[in-house]
Design a protein around this motif. Structure first.
Motif, PDB file in Angstrom:
ATOM      1  N   SER A  71       0.812  -0.982   0.027  1.00 15.27           N
ATOM      2  CA  SER A  71      -0.025  -0.076   0.084  1.00 15.27           C
ATOM      3  C   SER A  71       0.774   1.285  -0.123  1.00 15.27           C
ATOM      4  CB  SER A  71      -0.975   0.013   1.215  1.00 15.27           C
ATOM      5  OG  SER A  71      -1.879  -1.194   1.322  1.00 15.27           O
ATOM      6  N   ASN A  72       0.291   2.304  -0.932  1.00 21.46           N
ATOM      7  CA  ASN A  72       1.178   3.489  -0.991  1.00 21.46           C
ATOM      8  C   ASN A  72       0.340   4.718  -0.220  1.00 21.46           C
ATOM      9  OD1 ASN A  72       2.709   5.847  -1.690  1.00 21.46           O
ATOM     10  ND2 ASN A  72       3.096   5.179  -3.636  1.00 21.46           N
ATOM     11  N   ILE A  73       0.491   4.834   1.142  1.00 18.88           N
ATOM     12  CA  ILE A  73      -0.222   5.622   1.764  1.00 18.88           C
ATOM     13  C   ILE A  73       0.138   7.242   1.697  1.00 18.88           C
ATOM     14  CG2 ILE A  73      -1.345   6.407   3.996  1.00 18.88           C
ATOM     15  CD1 ILE A  73      -0.667   3.284   4.784  1.00 18.88           C
TER      16      ILE A  73
ATOM     17  N   VAL B  13       2.775  -9.377  -6.752  1.00 22.95           N
ATOM     18  CA  VAL B  13       1.977  -9.499  -5.405  1.00 22.95           C
ATOM     19  C   VAL B  13       1.495  -8.129  -4.916  1.00 22.95           C
ATOM     20  CG1 VAL B  13       1.963 -10.615  -3.070  1.00 22.95           C
ATOM     21  CG2 VAL B  13       3.315 -11.634  -4.819  1.00 22.95           C
ATOM     22  N   LEU B  14       0.209  -7.863  -5.082  1.00 25.59           N
ATOM     23  CA  LEU B  14      -0.361  -6.604  -4.483  1.00 25.59           C
ATOM     24  C   LEU B  14      -0.902  -6.816  -3.220  1.00 25.59           C
ATOM     25  CD1 LEU B  14      -2.221  -5.968  -7.946  1.00 25.59           C
ATOM     26  CD2 LEU B  14       0.043  -5.382  -7.149  1.00 25.59           C
ATOM     27  N   VAL B  15      -0.364  -6.029  -2.581  1.00 31.43           N
ATOM     28  CA  VAL B  15      -0.801  -6.054  -0.839  1.00 31.43           C
ATOM     29  C   VAL B  15      -1.667  -5.076  -0.667  1.00 31.43           C
ATOM     30  CG1 VAL B  15       0.338  -6.281   1.325  1.00 31.43           C
ATOM     31  CG2 VAL B  15       1.656  -7.312  -0.476  1.00 31.43           C
ATOM     32  N   GLY B  16      -2.552  -5.327   0.421  1.00 34.01           N
ATOM     33  CA  GLY B  16      -3.611  -4.227   0.512  1.00 34.01           C
ATOM     34  C   GLY B  16      -4.676  -3.921  -0.371  1.00 34.01           C
ATOM     35  N   SER B  17      -5.924  -3.468   0.264  1.00 27.03           N
ATOM     36  CA  SER B  17      -7.126  -3.408  -0.418  1.00 27.03           C
ATOM     37  C   SER B  17      -7.047  -2.137  -1.300  1.00 27.03           C
ATOM     38  CB  SER B  17      -8.161  -3.215   0.617  1.00 27.03           C
ATOM     39  OG  SER B  17      -8.124  -1.693   1.260  1.00 27.03           O
TER      40      SER B  17
ATOM     41  N   CYS C 233      -3.329  -9.949  -2.567  1.00 25.15           N
ATOM     42  CA  CYS C 233      -3.394 -10.130  -0.949  1.00 25.15           C
ATOM     43  C   CYS C 233      -4.037  -9.017  -0.256  1.00 25.15           C
ATOM     44  CB  CYS C 233      -1.960 -10.449  -0.241  1.00 25.15           C
ATOM     45  SG  CYS C 233      -1.069 -11.878  -1.020  1.00 25.15           S
ATOM     46  N   ALA C 234      -5.283  -9.170   0.047  1.00 25.62           N
ATOM     47  CA  ALA C 234      -6.102  -7.766   0.313  1.00 25.62           C
ATOM     48  C   ALA C 234      -7.110  -8.096   1.268  1.00 25.62           C
ATOM     49  CB  ALA C 234      -6.778  -7.046  -0.983  1.00 25.62           C
ATOM     50  N   GLY C 235      -7.313  -7.355   2.295  1.00 30.61           N
ATOM     51  CA  GLY C 235      -8.157  -7.523   3.556  1.00 30.61           C
ATOM     52  C   GLY C 235      -8.841  -6.434   3.817  1.00 30.61           C
ATOM     53  N   THR C 236     -10.038  -6.707   4.758  1.00 24.36           N
ATOM     54  CA  THR C 236     -10.830  -5.417   5.099  1.00 24.36           C
ATOM     55  C   THR C 236     -10.037  -4.623   6.373  1.00 24.36           C
ATOM     56  OG1 THR C 236     -11.809  -6.886   6.843  1.00 24.36           O
ATOM     57  CG2 THR C 236     -12.769  -6.511   4.642  1.00 24.36           C
ATOM     58  N   SER C 237      -8.862  -5.122   6.938  1.00 29.13           N
ATOM     59  CA  SER C 237      -7.974  -4.295   7.789  1.00 29.13           C
ATOM     60  C   SER C 237      -6.648  -4.844   7.749  1.00 29.13           C
ATOM     61  CB  SER C 237      -8.658  -4.867   9.274  1.00 29.13           C
ATOM     62  OG  SER C 237      -8.198  -6.326   9.575  1.00 29.13           O
ATOM     63  N   THR C 238      -5.661  -4.104   8.336  1.00 25.33           N
ATOM     64  CA  THR C 238      -4.153  -4.450   8.540  1.00 25.33           C
ATOM     65  C   THR C 238      -3.979  -5.935   8.703  1.00 25.33           C
ATOM     66  OG1 THR C 238      -3.772  -2.211   9.016  1.00 25.33           O
ATOM     67  CG2 THR C 238      -2.058  -3.979   9.318  1.00 25.33           C
ATOM     68  N   ALA C 239      -4.787  -6.287   9.771  1.00 25.47           N
ATOM     69  CA  ALA C 239      -4.418  -7.505  10.471  1.00 25.47           C
ATOM     70  C   ALA C 239      -4.989  -8.831   9.343  1.00 25.47           C
ATOM     71  CB  ALA C 239      -5.316  -8.122  11.663  1.00 25.47           C
ATOM     72  N   ALA C 240      -6.237  -8.433   8.554  1.00 27.05           N
ATOM     73  CA  ALA C 240      -6.424  -9.599   7.740  1.00 27.05           C
ATOM     74  C   ALA C 240      -5.630  -9.400   6.455  1.00 27.05           C
ATOM     75  CB  ALA C 240      -7.954  -8.918   7.109  1.00 27.05           C
TER      76      ALA C 240
END
Length: 325
Positions: A61-63, A172-176, A261-268
């Motif tokens: 993720s690029n915040i 590998v794309l990480v984050g929603s 690899c994407a979740g509804t939160s950081t933990a996910a």
């Protein structure tokens, strides 16, 4: 004199044989380890089929953080606070890299053979970790003018995304989609491999990735929206989150393989990376082709802030879709 010459020739030949043995035995050992079935299987699973391209690129993720919060490719109800999301994604991406990259001896053997012009082995598998593409055009716009990404009209951004995804490589794309614009684009444009999309949950309007909609979830073909929620277990607050792990092959008619690899939160999202690190189990279940799998995550810490030691909060992961047979 004849004896001396014979001794000299014998010593030279002995040295040549010894050198050959010292070089050949380690190389045979390297080849035996490098070409063992598990490594060949890993290359097939991750879509590494070209001898020259053996790098798995992990894009986090690029915040874009501003003084009063953050900017997102999507419309979000609240901004990011603090640096924990990037730190956590990076930490678990390192665990994935450790699980898939070739061991150092393979790189040393490849470099040695390359010196002699010998192409006896594929380039060792490497793993590069970097942020996703920028989605805020600060030089041309003020921060307060930032709007959600519009792929139909932002041709500059779409062109950069296209160049990133079109090369023959493994990503590998990480984050929603909230903070990873590559995830946002890929899930919106994967054609007949479309299986999921991130949506707003009813309890969190304005938060664009607080739920996961799964197309064809039911045997009738109907979709299902899986929405994260809080639950109380005694005196403990538990969070039920979701993550999707999707493999997309031959992106846009090319040979690029993409993992989301994407979740509804950081933990996910961290749990998704942990699951991909166990790639052998996924290969056993889904084979070498494309797949999508959705899991639920029950945890006491959905955002995983703090130090590295504090981030390893316990969680329980169970598969939601497709159902286990």
């Amino acid at each position: 004199m004849i004896g001396t010459w014979s001794d000299f020739v014998g010593n030279v030949l002995s040295n040549i044989v010894s050198a050959a043995v010292c070089l050949t035995v380690p190389l045979l050992l390297v080849f035996g380890l490098y070409y063992r079935p598990g490594r060949r299987r890993l290359r097939r699973f991750f879509g590494i089929t070209d001898r020259r391209h053996s790098t798995i690129q992990v894009r986090l993720s690029n915040i874009y953080v501003k003084p009063a919060g953050s900017l997102s490719p999507l419309s979000i109800g609240h901004g990011f606070i603090g640096p924990a999301i990037n730190a956590t994604e990076y930490e678990y991406a390192l665990e994935l890299a450790e699980a898939v990259k070739s061991r150092p001896f393979a790189g040393q053997a490849y470099a040695l053979l390359e010196q002699f012009g010998v192409e006896a082995m594929n380039r060792p598998v490497a793993c590069e970790i970097s942020p996703s593409i920028d989605y805020v055009d600060v030089p041309h716009h003020r921060i307060d003018e930032h709007k959600p990404v519009d792929f139909d009209n932002d041709q500059k951004l779409v062109g950069e995304i296209g160049r990133t995804l079109s090369a023959h490589r493994t990503l590998v794309l990480v984050g929603s989609p909230v903070y990873n614009v590559l995830t946002h684009f890929v899930l919106s444009n994967c054609g007949d491999q479309t299986r999921i999309q991130f949506v707003e949950s009813k309890s969190e309007p304005g938060h664009a990735a607080s739920g996961v909609e799964v197309f064809g979830f039911h045997h009738t073909g109907a979709s299902e929206s899986l929405q994260r929620r809080e639950t109380q277990v005694g005196d403990t607050t538990m969070y039920e989150e979701y993550f999707a792990l999707q493999k997309i092959t031959n992106w846009n008619g090319g040979r690029t393989t993409i993992f989301v690899c994407a979740g509804t939160s950081t933990a996910a999202t961290a749990a998704a990376l942990t699951r991909l690190a166990k790639w052998g189990e996924l290969a056993d279940t889904f084979g070498m082709g494309p797949f999508t799998v959705v899991y639920s995550v029950r945890t006491i810490d959905r955002e995983m802030p703090g130090t590295t030691e504090e981030r390893h909060a316990p969680w329980h992961v169970s598969r939601v879709w497709p159902p286990e047979r």
